[in-house]
Design an enzyme around this catalytic site. Structure first.
Site, mmCIF file in Angstrom:
data_model
loop_
_atom_site.group_PDB
_atom_site.id
_atom_site.type_symbol
_atom_site.label_atom_id
_atom_site.label_comp_id
_atom_site.label_asym_id
_atom_site.label_seq_id
_atom_site.Cartn_x
_atom_site.Cartn_y
_atom_site.Cartn_z
ATOM 1 N N HIS A 120 0.428 -1.335 0.088
ATOM 2 C CA HIS A 120 -0.055 -0.101 -0.181
ATOM 3 C C HIS A 120 0.985 0.980 0.346
ATOM 4 C CE1 HIS A 120 0.641 -0.796 3.948
ATOM 5 N NE2 HIS A 120 1.028 0.293 4.030
ATOM 6 N N TYR A 183 7.051 10.707 -1.649
ATOM 7 C CA TYR A 183 7.666 9.534 -1.918
ATOM 8 C C TYR A 183 8.846 9.716 -1.364
ATOM 9 C CZ TYR A 183 6.855 5.857 -5.811
ATOM 10 O OH TYR A 183 6.649 3.768 -5.494
ATOM 11 N N SER A 184 9.515 9.732 -2.444
ATOM 12 C CA SER A 184 11.089 9.241 -2.356
ATOM 13 C C SER A 184 11.767 8.500 -0.739
ATOM 14 C CB SER A 184 12.114 9.924 -2.396
ATOM 15 O OG SER A 184 13.075 8.998 -3.457
ATOM 16 N N LYS A 187 10.258 5.461 0.660
ATOM 17 C CA LYS A 187 10.784 4.497 0.361
ATOM 18 C C LYS A 187 12.464 3.872 0.339
ATOM 19 C CE LYS A 187 7.060 3.353 -2.430
ATOM 20 N NZ LYS A 187 6.660 1.915 -1.494
ATOM 21 N N THR A 220 0.062 1.261 -13.535
ATOM 22 C CA THR A 220 -1.127 1.076 -12.688
ATOM 23 C C THR A 220 -1.916 2.784 -13.360
ATOM 24 O OG1 THR A 220 0.236 2.406 -10.518
ATOM 25 C CG2 THR A 220 0.056 0.242 -10.994
#
Length: 292
Positions: A120, A183-184, A187, A220
């Protein structure tokens, strides 16, 4: 630059793929038959496709995502495809209690767990970083801390079954790229935490595998909607990506690189020519289409 990129990527990607994946791969669908699997982010995209693959392999499935209506449709389809069983728990990973709720459902239903697939993500923008620290904090809760919480809750059952943890990550968590700083960051955090945890498992002789899935641009709906206007790259198919993730988890691989040639090339360039990689990365964007 474009011609050079077309020459370099296949050559370096093939070399790196051979280096990492020269060992024989003995995957068979029977390996999943009757296995108890949690898949998060399962209402669409890669998670949905993983659910369908696992259903065809006759696994027991517990799916989770935010949208109940979508989960209901996915569960129905999984049962049609042959899943040994399929159920869902809907909720948001922004709720710090939700990871425990999901794992408790698996414990109550099956009494154990064989594979935890963490897939997710929370919503993040694709634009220049605007200084919004609150957004990063919120995204870390969903994209990172909930992964840790799910793992902590599921670990007793996974230790008992000598199972597997599969962490779906991104090239954005291995190499720097513009326009995705929040976001990076999440991760990169996944890589740091789960790679460290893998080392501790080895030291303590805990037979639970951790597979980190390093994905490139996948077709996606959410990814295409977010970046297709600004990136000159063809996305890879989500159906094949989902299957490769499952295979890598079953085979207890350290990492999956998909698409292998593209991701492999970027990881090799990161090690030997990071400035060149940065230049290539900047070259794939139509910067004039990026919001400030």
């Amino acid at each position: 630059m474009g011609l050079l990129l077309k020459i370099i990527i296949p050559l370096l990607g093939a070399a790196l793929a051979f280096y990492f994946y020269s060992a024989p791969q003995n995957f068979s669908e029977e390996m999943l038959r009757g296995k108890r699997v949690i898949v998060t982010g399962a209402s669409s995209g890669i998670g949905e496709q993983m659910a369908y693959h696992l259903a065809r392999m006759e696994a027991h499935l517990l799916l989770t995502a935010r949208t109940e209506a979508k989960l209901q449709k996915v569960v129905k389809r999984c049962l049609e495809l042959g899943a040994a069983s399929a159920r869902y728990v809907s909720g948001s990973m922004e709720d710090t209690t939700f990871p425990r709720v999901v794992v408790k459902e698996a414990e109550n239903t099956w009494g154990g767990l064989d594979m935890l697939i963490l897939n997710h993500i929370g919503y993040s923008y694709f634009k220049y970083f605007d200084g919004d620290v609150g957004h990063i904090r919120k995204l870390l809760e969903t994209n990172f801390l909930s992964y840790v919480a799910m793992t902590v809750s599921a670990l007793p059952m996974l230790k008992q079954s000598e199972g597997s943890i599969v962490v779906v990550s991104s090239m954005a968590g291995k190499t720097s790229s513009p326009f995705s700083a929040p976001y990076s960051a999440t991760k990169f955090a996944l890589d740091g935490f789960f790679s460290s945890l893998r080392q501790e498992f080895i030291i303590d002789k805990v037979n639970v595998s951790i597979t980190l899935c390093i994905l490139g641009y996948i077709d996606t709906e959410s990814a295409v909607r977010a970046v297709s206007h600004a990136i000159r790259v063809t996305p890879a198919p989500k159906e094949e990506c989902a299957l490769e993730i499952i295979k890598s988890g079953v085979l207890r691989q350290r990492e999956l690189h998909y698409p292998s040639s593209t991701v492999g090339t970027m990881l090799l360039l990161r090690a030997i020519a990071p400035d060149f990689l940065d230049s290539l990365t900047r070259n794939i964007y139509d910067v004039e289409n990026i919001k400030r």
